[in-house]
Scaffold this motif. Structure first.
Motif, short mmCIF file in Angstrom:
data_model
loop_
_atom_site.label_atom_id
_atom_site.label_comp_id
_atom_site.label_asym_id
_atom_site.label_seq_id
_atom_site.Cartn_x
_atom_site.Cartn_y
_atom_site.Cartn_z
N GLY A 241 -68.60 35.98 -45.21
CA GLY A 241 -69.27 37.22 -44.81
C GLY A 241 -69.21 37.47 -43.31
N LYS B 235 -66.91 39.31 -41.66
CA LYS B 235 -66.67 40.74 -41.46
C LYS B 235 -67.65 41.52 -42.32
CE LYS B 235 -63.09 40.57 -38.75
NZ LYS B 235 -63.10 41.15 -37.42
N THR C 216 -63.56 44.39 -50.85
CA THR C 216 -63.57 42.93 -50.82
C THR C 216 -64.01 42.44 -49.44
OG1 THR C 216 -62.34 40.93 -51.40
CG2 THR C 216 -61.15 42.60 -50.14
N ARG C 217 -64.60 41.24 -49.45
CA ARG C 217 -65.15 40.68 -48.21
C ARG C 217 -64.89 39.17 -48.19
NH1 ARG C 217 -71.41 40.77 -46.55
NH2 ARG C 217 -71.14 40.24 -44.36
N ASP C 218 -64.64 38.63 -47.01
CA ASP C 218 -64.33 37.21 -46.87
C ASP C 218 -65.47 36.33 -47.36
OD1 ASP C 218 -65.95 36.12 -44.33
OD2 ASP C 218 -65.24 38.14 -43.88
N GLU D 129 -74.83 45.72 -48.71
CA GLU D 129 -73.58 45.13 -48.24
C GLU D 129 -72.87 44.47 -49.42
OE1 GLU D 129 -74.24 42.26 -45.16
OE2 GLU D 129 -75.40 40.95 -46.43
N PRO E 145 -70.73 38.31 -49.54
CA PRO E 145 -69.62 37.48 -49.08
C PRO E 145 -68.87 36.86 -50.25
CG PRO E 145 -71.58 37.05 -47.79
CD PRO E 145 -72.00 37.93 -48.93
N THR F 196 -65.41 40.61 -54.61
CA THR F 196 -64.63 41.83 -54.74
C THR F 196 -65.34 42.72 -55.74
OG1 THR F 196 -62.55 40.76 -54.22
CG2 THR F 196 -62.42 42.82 -55.45
N SER G 195 -67.67 49.57 -42.19
CA SER G 195 -67.97 48.28 -41.56
C SER G 195 -69.18 48.37 -40.64
CB SER G 195 -66.75 47.78 -40.78
OG SER G 195 -66.43 48.70 -39.76
N LEU H 180 -69.28 44.64 -44.49
CA LEU H 180 -68.81 45.72 -45.33
C LEU H 180 -70.01 46.28 -46.09
CD1 LEU H 180 -66.49 47.45 -46.32
CD2 LEU H 180 -66.01 45.73 -48.07
N ALA I 278 -62.43 42.13 -44.40
CA ALA I 278 -63.15 43.05 -45.27
C ALA I 278 -62.22 44.24 -45.42
CB ALA I 278 -64.48 43.48 -44.66
#
Length: 167
Positions: free
Chosen positions: A58, A60, A53-55, A115, A118, A121, A76, A62, A41
């Motif tokens: 999800g 991580k 951006t986040r993986d 949030e 996941p 971006t 975070s 953010l 993230a």
């Protein structure tokens, strides 16, 4: 986990051997974000825009909020944003979701703090947000064992020697 592959594929001439510099470059060029594999993230803050951006799974966290003054804030951890929300109000739908399903998906317990989804971006220009889903197509595989072995190999990537200690 694949920052070395991304670095080579993009022909990056960078100073370090770690993943942070590669990640920063990829954030600056969001068309390459779908190349990333792993948990991450991050935020890239520029003079005119902010990119979050986040993986894809999800892993991580953010979180983000827009303050009473109209400024975007991201962190975070929820507690970092709590004092920035003008009136911290419990989101009843989130509480109901937690009681029913054991988690709160896509929201938080507080109204006004959300949030980043996941695999997404978000680009913020002023108070205008645009979102892009960064999920690359997944090739079907009949070889479950091979897929698991590749995943485990990727997870073993480290900047330092890997060691195991049993006591």
């Amino acid at each position: 986990y694949n920052y070395r592959e991304v670095r080579a594929a993009l022909g990056l001439d960078i100073r370090t051997e770690g993943d942070t510099e590669v990640f920063s470059h990829v954030l600056a060029h969001p068309e390459h974000i779908p190349r990333l594999k792993g948990m991450y993230a991050g935020a890239l803050v520029g003079p005119d825009r902010v990119r979050l951006t986040r993986d894809r799974f999800g892993i991580k966290p953010l979180y983000r909020t827009v303050t009473g003054e109209g400024h975007l804030a991201a962190a975070s951890q929820l507690r970092c944003l709590g004092d920035l929300v003008p009136r911290r109000t419990i989101d009843r739908r989130a509480v109901a979701s937690f009681l029913r399903y054991g988690n709160v998906h896509g929201a938080t317990m507080f109204q006004g703090i959300d949030e980043v989804a996941p695999g997404t971006t978000e680009t913020w220009e002023g108070s205008t947000r645009s979102s892009v889903v960064d999920l690359p197509p997944v090739a079907p595989t009949d070889d479950l064992r091979g897929a698991l072995e590749r995943s485990i190999r990727r997870h073993l990537v480290a900047d330092v020697d890997i060691a195991v200690l049993l006591s």
